[in-house]
Design a protein around this motif. Structure first.
Motif: not given
Length: 242
Positions: A74-99
């Motif tokens: 699901g994550e891979v297919e969604t990221a592939k589709f969102l690559k069709s956004l304009p070049a001004s966008y950047e997509i980061y997959r699987s970002v670990p966060v902690s606090y």
């Protein structure tokens, strides 16, 4: 075309571990069956069940593997589709966060001139029922013979809100004060949804997701300097081992 950054491989690692454990727990039963039919080793008939017990554990890990694989797909297919956004966008997959001891992983973070978006992706099938503020939702799936199976799954809206909070705390540590738009996306378009009291962006069609991101208007448009800081932070988080 938007730029895609690959992030943590934590989910893939979990999938591989679950698959390997399923295989390992299957081996004792296979070995016993081979020995039994070659007459090299036999238990008393009442102990045959003991040889089958490892299969119960193997089935548990096999189910875990299928869940992880569905999430990855699901994550891979969604990221592939969102690559069709304009070049001004950047997509980061699987970002670990902690606090402060809390840890999570954001499926997709999209950074564009109109804002920062955190997307929780689920690849559920069947029917999901529940409310936006419930801890869990009910998932009902129908088997090949028409039988129904029910189980409780975590509420992705609450997951998304927690992830947005964690990322915002990381941003505040960098003296960044930006709104993060949280989104929940159900990657399986055939999943039937019956979710009540939803007050956050919630989609199950890829076109809806990309359209929302493209036309989103933040109250305070981020500056280029802020966007550069956010990207640097996401690069650093993606390389961390939370």
């Amino acid at each position: 075309m938007a730029k895609l950054h690959q992030g943590s491989k934590h989910l893939k690692k979990n999938a591989h571990q679950a698959r390997n454990r399923a295989i390992l727990w299957t081996l004792p039963t296979i070995i016993y069956i081979v020995l039994y039919f070659t007459q090299q080793f036999q238990l008393h008939w009442g102990f045959h069940l003991l040889a089958l017990l490892p299969l119960i554990v193997a089935a548990r890990y096999s189910r875990q593997y299928k869940i992880y694989r569905a999430g990855i797909e699901g994550e891979v297919e969604t990221a592939k589709f969102l690559k069709s956004l304009p070049a001004s966008y950047e997509i980061y997959r699987s970002v670990p966060v902690s606090y402060q001891g809390q840890k999570s992983e954001i499926d997709l973070v999209i950074v564009g001139e109109n804002g920062v978006f955190a997307v929780e992706v689920k690849n559920h099938s069947g029917k999901l029922s529940g409310s936006a503020d419930a801890q869990e939702w009910q998932q009902v799936k129908r088997g090949p013979k028409g039988e129904q199976t029910r189980k409780m799954v975590r509420n992705p809206i609450l997951q998304m809100k927690n992830q947005v909070w964690l990322l915002s705390q990381n941003m505040k540590e960098q003296k960044l004060s930006l709104w993060i738009e949280g989104i929940v996306y159900i990657a399986n378009p055939n999943c039937e949804l019956n979710i009540k009291q939803v007050h956050v962006p919630f989609f199950n069609q890829p076109e809806q997701l990309s359209r929302y991101i493209l036309h989103y208007q933040a109250k305070n448009t981020p500056t280029q300097a802020q966007l550069t800081q956010v990207k640097k932070l996401l690069h650093r988080l993606s390389k961390s081992k939370n």
